[in-house]
Design an enzyme around this catalytic site. Sequence first.
Site, PDB file in Angstrom:
ATOM      1  N   ASP A 207       0.847  -1.193   0.000  1.00  0.00           N
ATOM      2  CA  ASP A 207       0.000   0.000   0.000  1.00  0.00           C
ATOM      3  C   ASP A 207       0.879   1.238   0.000  1.00  0.00           C
ATOM      4  O   ASP A 207       2.075   1.169   0.301  1.00  0.00           O
ATOM      5  CB  ASP A 207      -0.883   0.020   1.257  1.00  0.00           C
ATOM      6  CG  ASP A 207      -0.040   0.013   2.529  1.00  0.00           C
ATOM      7  OD1 ASP A 207       0.245   1.110   3.051  1.00  0.00           O
ATOM      8  OD2 ASP A 207       0.341  -1.078   2.996  1.00  0.00           O
ATOM      9  N   ASP A 209       1.330   4.468   2.148  1.00  0.00           N
ATOM     10  CA  ASP A 209       0.949   4.792   3.514  1.00  0.00           C
ATOM     11  C   ASP A 209       0.140   6.086   3.552  1.00  0.00           C
ATOM     12  O   ASP A 209       0.013   6.801   2.555  1.00  0.00           O
ATOM     13  CB  ASP A 209       2.209   4.894   4.378  1.00  0.00           C
ATOM     14  CG  ASP A 209       1.945   4.524   5.817  1.00  0.00           C
ATOM     15  OD1 ASP A 209       1.434   3.417   6.055  1.00  0.00           O
ATOM     16  OD2 ASP A 209       2.252   5.330   6.707  1.00  0.00           O
TER      17      ASP A 209
END
Length: 267
Positions: A207, A209
């Site tokens: 991902d 952040d």
Amino acid sequence: MTTASTSTPAVAVIGGSGFYEFIEGAREVDVSTPYGLPSAPVSVGQVAGRPIAFLPRHGRDHEFAPHTINYRANMWALRSLGVRQVLAPCAVGGLRPDVSPGDLVVPDQLVDRTQHRRQTYVDAGAAHVPFADPYCPHLSAALAAADPDVTTGATMVVVEGPRFSTRAESQHYAAQGWSLVNMTGHPEAVLARELRMCYSTLAVVTDTDAGVASGEGVTQADVFAAFARSIDRTKRLLTEVVATLAPSVRCGCASWAEGIELPFELP
């Protein structure tokens, strides 16, 4: 100290979130340690014709959160079985725009921002482990060479968890020049060094952040789903590394303690 043999697993893989199995037809070994039980029985078998050990960091059913993992027992158990080289894939968030979900990164630096973890076997006496370069250069080079798309040279900051970072925290980490954020890379790396084992990590970016992208930030469901999409690729890469890894390498990961009287007896 364990005597090496053709069946001794000199190499271990520690599985991260969603990575609970690696060796087909493995036998499970229950290992007790002076620090309690490891996250799960250690699986011992063969990969690419070589004996290796596998340990799921969070347990077989992800029952251990990052801050409750018995890191000391995990690393001690592997060493006691004969392991001297540890490959440790983990899920990470990307802190900078040049790190994207799906990337595989071999970091070369670590920053500890954990708070309440037992991070040493030195409970008395004096033994100061050198840790300027936290990862084994030989293992890191092998990981990088196994896939042309693997990138190297990042700094990974390890936070306490189990919560994800605030947007301000992510922006602060990125402003320091750090590229990756994770919850399990410390104290694993320093415990391996204290036990004179080579250790390197393969960071699987799941991902961006909270400080990188606008919106609601990272969620657990997103992280687990992204890591699952990378499992097959990660396993293929690790299999390639195990197949080509030199059985033993003379490096500072083991030799740092020569001439030092350790306040604990190596298993």
